[in-house]
Scaffold this active site. Structure first.
Site, PDB file in Angstrom:
ATOM      1  CE  LYS A 197      -1.217   6.374   1.896  1.00 20.29           C
ATOM      2  NZ  LYS A 197      -1.984   5.308   1.213  1.00 20.29           N
ATOM      3  CG  HIS A 234       2.058  -4.665   8.087  1.00 23.70           C
ATOM      4  ND1 HIS A 234       1.239  -5.107   7.091  1.00 23.70           N
ATOM      5  CD2 HIS A 234       2.396  -3.399   7.744  1.00 23.70           C
ATOM      6  CE1 HIS A 234       1.077  -4.158   6.193  1.00 23.70           C
ATOM      7  NE2 HIS A 234       1.788  -3.109   6.564  1.00 23.70           N
ATOM      8  CG  ASP A 237     -16.714  -3.763  -1.713  1.00 21.50           C
ATOM      9  OD1 ASP A 237     -15.667  -4.454  -1.866  1.00 21.50           O
ATOM     10  OD2 ASP A 237     -16.693  -2.603  -1.256  1.00 21.50           O
ATOM     11  CD  GLU A 243     -13.396  -7.756  -1.199  1.00 19.12           C
ATOM     12  OE1 GLU A 243     -12.613  -7.166  -0.446  1.00 19.12           O
ATOM     13  OE2 GLU A 243     -14.430  -7.222  -1.658  1.00 19.12           O
TER      14      GLU A 243
HETATM   15 CA    CA Z   1     -13.796  -5.008  -0.440  1.00 19.96          CA
END
Ligand code: CA
Ligand code: CA
Ligand code: CA
Ligand code: CA
Length: 481
Positions: free
Chosen positions: A401, A168, A297, A335
């Site tokens: 991918k 990364h 979410d 989250e």
């Molecule tokens: Ca999320």
């Protein structure tokens, strides 16, 4: 959609009709454009990891090759390749290292003394100790184009000592309409695979002391904005009291940035198992990683902080990001446990609900290929007045991918996405693209190796066109349907 035969491209410089793939997993094809109105061909092959492909002012494709550390020009008609530069100190052992991004000066070949090209590459910062992976870093260099000699040279280091690792590294470069150089940095794959006990530092901001000492170690998981000499612009955002190169933060592995005609800065970013993101970047904004993946979410993601587990090295790492799959010792947060300010993405590719099966048997041991994320590797902008019916304005995103170009149709104000289609699918990993100035031709660079979605919907390491430039040309008359 039941069309499932992937177009296999063979040979070079031959015009071969394409067959097209639509995937059950992909969003519905909302646009009725007949894809038979494109031809597809292989322009060039045998490239050592083409990473950036840019249409130059000389109507040639300018291409970086990651592992070779090479910059070349490729004729978009004949595929003939001319080497311009090979960089000696490029470190390229791992998949994420090497010569990555490239940006051409906006005045290249305009005769005003700005024949410059900007390059991003990794290097060994301790070259004399016999270990080339003990201290990898990245740098941005400016090189000068000698048109008469057909070479790039006179390297000038703009910034060095940028954090880099074996995963990364981000690495995309772009010069904005504001004349500033933008660079994307990933979080170096912390908290996963072989780096699972390293903390993610995408939220860590540089201190004034670090900036004063030119210590850029806090730049992981950031977008940088700099003057063309590498210095910190006076109008860069002051974030928590410190002005640095940091323009935005809280990123995972951003590999695509592009400016729209009104200056909107669009970005694409790799998610983990799902929730790849399309973002609009604005200075000083936090984009949430790793506290939030995609939208806040609480769907199919918790932030498990392996580095905080007292016995991290003794644990068996898993990237299943639900509380049931995690060892008890690994602290995690939902989250909504984090209340920081951040910007949600325009769009995710794709979000799935809690309980989703991330170990789809269809891909066998390579189940990560079957996961909802598509690994967006670059982004480009297709203009509103382009000749391909129904395309403008849109963002074009290449994916690794799931070798394809995703076309994300923008709303009229450019601030939202109203539809997605998956186009030009082949058994390859698509790394980058360039759009010809006539907006009829899309050039795609493919990885030299790796794992991709197979023709049978499973996973494969048998890529159809490794290390190639594929060209897709609109053959219709541009009339509306
Ligand atoms: Ca999320
Ligand atoms: Ca490009
Ligand atoms: Ca070394
Ligand atoms: Ca985000």
């Amino acid at each position: 959609m039941t069309r499932s035969i992937l177009g296999i491209l063979l040979g070079t410089a031959l015009s071969i009709p394409m067959a097209w793939a639509q995937e059950a997993e992909a969003p519905p094809a909302g646009n009725a454009l007949a894809l038979e109105t494109f031809s597809g061909r292989v322009l060039a092959s045998g490239l050592e990891g083409p990473w950036e492909v840019t249409w130059g002012p000389d109507d040639m494709l300018w291409v970086t090759e990651r592992s070779a550390g090479r910059v070349s020009r490729i004729n978009p008609e004949t595929g003939e390749k001319t080497e311009l530069l090979r960089i000696d100190d490029v470190l390229s052992d791992a998949q994420h290292q090497g010569l990555l991004g490239m940006a051409l000066h906006p005045d290249l070949l305009k005769g005003d003394g700005n024949n410059y090209v900007y390059l991003y590459h990794t290097y060994d910062s301790t070259p004399d100790n016999g270990d080339d992976q003990d201290a990898p870093r990245a740098k941005i260099v400016r090189v000068a184009y000698d048109e008469a000699a057909g070479t790039l040279g006179e390297p000038t280091e703009l910034i060095s000592g940028i954090p880099a690792g074996n995963d990364h590294n981000g690495g995309r470069l772009k010069i904005g309409p504001d004349g500033m150089l933008y660079a994307t940095l990933g979080e170096q794959g912390a908290n996963q695979f072989g780096n699972w006990c390293k903390p993610i530092e995408a939220q860590r901001l540089p201190t004034a002391e670090e900036v004063g000492a030119e210590d850029w170690s806090a730049y992981k998981g950031k977008t940088l904005r700099m003057n063309l000499d590498g210095s910190i612009p006076e109008d860069n955002p002051e974030i928590e009291g410190v002005r640095s190169h940091v323009f935005t933060y809280g990123h995972r592995n951003p590999q695509g940035i592009v400016f729209g005609p009104d200056g909107t800065l669009y970005q694409s970013e790799h998610g983990a198992n799902a929730d790849d993101e399309i973002n609009i970047l604005e200075g000083g904004i936090n984009f949430g990683w790793p506290h939030v993946a995609g939208f806040r979410d609480n769907q199919a993601y918790v932030y498990a902080n392996w580095s905080e587990a007292p016995n991290c090295e003794d644990l068996t790492w898993t990237n299943l990001m639900d509380e049931e799959s995690l060892p008890d010792e690994v602290p995690f947060e939902k989250e909504t446990d984090w209340d920081g300010d951040f910007a949600e993405p325009l769009k995710t590719l794709f979000t799935v609900p809690n309980g989703y099966d991330f170990e789809d048997e269809a891909c066998g041991d390579l189940f990560f290929i079957c996961r909802p994320g598509v690994a967006p590797s670059s982004i480009d902008y297709y203009p509103e007045d382009g000749p391909i019916p129904g395309w403008g304005p849109s963002l074009l995103v290449t994916t690794l991918k799931n070798g394809a170009v995703y076309r994300l149709l923008l709303t009229g104000d450019g601030q939202g996405i109203r539809d997605i289609d998956r186009l030009f699918g082949t058994v390859n990993r698509y790394r980058d693209l360039a759009i010809a100035p006539d907006n009829r031709t899309i050039c795609v660079a493919t990885d030299a190796g790796g794992i991709a979605r197979g023709a049978d919907a499973g996973a494969t390491d048998k890529l159809a066109n490794p290390g190639s430039i594929l060209v897709f040309t609109y053959t219709g008359d541009g009339a509306a349907e």
